[in-house]
Design a protein around this motif. Structure first.
Motif, PDB file in Angstrom:
ATOM      1  N   MET A   1       0.619  -1.383  -0.148  1.00 20.40           N
ATOM      2  CA  MET A   1       0.514  -0.100  -0.190  1.00 20.40           C
ATOM      3  C   MET A   1       0.912   1.534   0.352  1.00 20.40           C
ATOM      4  O   MET A   1       0.055   2.561  -0.635  1.00 20.40           O
ATOM      5  N   ASP A   2       2.283   1.402   1.122  1.00 24.27           N
ATOM      6  CA  ASP A   2       2.774   2.240   0.800  1.00 24.27           C
ATOM      7  C   ASP A   2       3.317   2.854  -0.789  1.00 24.27           C
ATOM      8  O   ASP A   2       3.724   3.907  -1.490  1.00 24.27           O
ATOM      9  N   SER A   3       3.416   1.850  -1.656  1.00 18.24           N
ATOM     10  CA  SER A   3       4.253   1.957  -2.942  1.00 18.24           C
ATOM     11  C   SER A   3       3.111   2.620  -3.821  1.00 18.24           C
ATOM     12  O   SER A   3       3.774   3.382  -3.922  1.00 18.24           O
ATOM     13  N   PHE A   4       1.852   2.156  -3.827  1.00 17.60           N
ATOM     14  CA  PHE A   4       1.302   2.924  -4.565  1.00 17.60           C
ATOM     15  C   PHE A   4       0.998   4.286  -3.748  1.00 17.60           C
ATOM     16  O   PHE A   4       0.981   5.062  -4.783  1.00 17.60           O
ATOM     17  N   CYS A   5       1.409   5.010  -2.466  1.00 17.04           N
ATOM     18  CA  CYS A   5       0.973   6.568  -2.614  1.00 17.04           C
ATOM     19  C   CYS A   5       2.534   7.634  -2.521  1.00 17.04           C
ATOM     20  O   CYS A   5       1.759   8.089  -2.243  1.00 17.04           O
ATOM     21  N   CYS A   6       3.096   6.597  -3.767  1.00 11.80           N
ATOM     22  CA  CYS A   6       4.177   7.878  -4.243  1.00 11.80           C
ATOM     23  C   CYS A   6       3.205   7.957  -5.231  1.00 11.80           C
ATOM     24  O   CYS A   6       4.204   9.054  -6.177  1.00 11.80           O
ATOM     25  N   PRO A   8       0.483  10.328  -7.311  1.00 13.89           N
ATOM     26  CA  PRO A   8       0.173  11.222  -7.670  1.00 13.89           C
ATOM     27  C   PRO A   8      -0.957  11.316  -7.259  1.00 13.89           C
ATOM     28  O   PRO A   8      -1.838  10.861  -7.927  1.00 13.89           O
ATOM     29  N   GLY A   9      -2.075  12.245  -6.164  1.00 14.04           N
ATOM     30  CA  GLY A   9      -3.474  12.240  -6.273  1.00 14.04           C
ATOM     31  C   GLY A   9      -3.877   9.992  -5.198  1.00 14.04           C
ATOM     32  O   GLY A   9      -4.591  10.210  -4.984  1.00 14.04           O
ATOM     33  N   VAL A  10      -2.857   9.319  -5.429  1.00 11.62           N
ATOM     34  CA  VAL A  10      -2.892   8.266  -4.718  1.00 11.62           C
ATOM     35  C   VAL A  10      -2.487   8.611  -3.196  1.00 11.62           C
ATOM     36  O   VAL A  10      -1.903   8.399  -3.109  1.00 11.62           O
ATOM     37  N   GLY A  11      -4.066   8.997  -2.298  1.00  8.82           N
ATOM     38  CA  GLY A  11      -3.533   8.315  -0.670  1.00  8.82           C
ATOM     39  C   GLY A  11      -3.412   6.721  -0.133  1.00  8.82           C
ATOM     40  O   GLY A  11      -4.079   6.493  -1.050  1.00  8.82           O
ATOM     41  N   GLN A  16      -4.689   1.486  -0.346  1.00  8.44           N
ATOM     42  CA  GLN A  16      -5.606   0.807   0.251  1.00  8.44           C
ATOM     43  C   GLN A  16      -6.937  -0.180  -0.568  1.00  8.44           C
ATOM     44  O   GLN A  16      -6.235  -1.666  -1.278  1.00  8.44           O
ATOM     45  N   ARG A  17      -7.545   1.015  -1.383  1.00  8.65           N
ATOM     46  CA  ARG A  17      -7.807   0.146  -2.267  1.00  8.65           C
ATOM     47  C   ARG A  17      -7.708  -1.659  -3.552  1.00  8.65           C
ATOM     48  O   ARG A  17      -7.750  -2.075  -4.266  1.00  8.65           O
ATOM     49  N   MET A  18      -6.091  -0.300  -4.623  1.00  4.24           N
ATOM     50  CA  MET A  18      -5.787  -0.337  -5.298  1.00  4.24           C
ATOM     51  C   MET A  18      -4.806  -1.600  -5.259  1.00  4.24           C
ATOM     52  O   MET A  18      -5.099  -3.097  -5.344  1.00  4.24           O
TER      53      MET A  18
END
Length: 190
Positions: A1-6, A8-11, A16-18
């Motif tokens: 989940m932390d990797s997706f947060c890199c 833009p626009g992904v909180g 978590q959903r991704m």
């Protein structure tokens, strides 16, 4: 989940959903995405002339002989090149700054490629410099700095218009945008 947060626009919630979607419903899609991202990071660099993203030494726009060498559009990011190409019939060349001047953040002329831009201007092919930086304080300062560079090189510099969006209603437009629109007004009719 932390990797997706890199991205833009992904909180945290979107990340978590991704992550859950890939792990619960589409592991093959996740493997494919990981492979494509790995290839892109390894093989996509910057065009040596305009600095946009490219798999080759020269991007397809710089390699094209159909582009107009007399016009050079200055943008902040490769995404701006894509947006202009999709929305307009502009057929000149580009120069991607990779940011904008921001002395407080330690971003000066060298960090956004202005020495390379000065070399391009010195070649003598550019007749018009089109400044398409974002209408932020830093974007305006960057446009002014580059406009001064163009004047010193004897090259005409123009700024893209800013103002009321197509289909917008004046009562909902912010004051700064409306003021800019009034300053950039143009004659209609004969």
């Amino acid at each position: 989940m932390d990797s997706f947060c890199c991205l833009p626009g992904v909180g945290p919630k979107t990340a978590q959903r991704m992550a859950f979607h890939i792990l619960e419903r589409d592991r093959e899609g996740g493997r494919r995405l990981a492979g494509i991202l790995e290839q892109a990071v390894a093989h996509i660099g910057h065009c040596k002339r305009c600095r946009t993203l490219s798999e080759d030494e020269l991007c397809r726009l710089c390699a094209s002989e159909q582009r107009n060498d007399a016009q050079l559009c200055i943008v902040e990011t490769p995404a701006d090149v894509f947006a202009i190409e999709q929305a307009t019939d502009y057929r000149g060349r580009y120069f991607v700054l990779g940011g904008r001047l921001s002395p407080l953040d330690g971003i000066g002329p060298a960090e956004i490629g202005l020495p390379q831009l000065a070399s391009i201007l010195a070649e003598g092919r550019v007749e018009e410099l089109i400044l398409a930086t974002n209408p932020t304080v830093e974007g305006e300062a960057t446009a002014q700095y580059i406009g001064d560079m163009a004047a010193e090189a004897g090259i005409s510099a123009t700024r893209i218009a800013h103002g009321v969006p197509l289909g917008g209603e004046l009562e909902y437009v912010d004051g700064g945008t409306l003021a800019h629109a009034f300053l950039g007004r143009r004659r209609v009719g004969n």
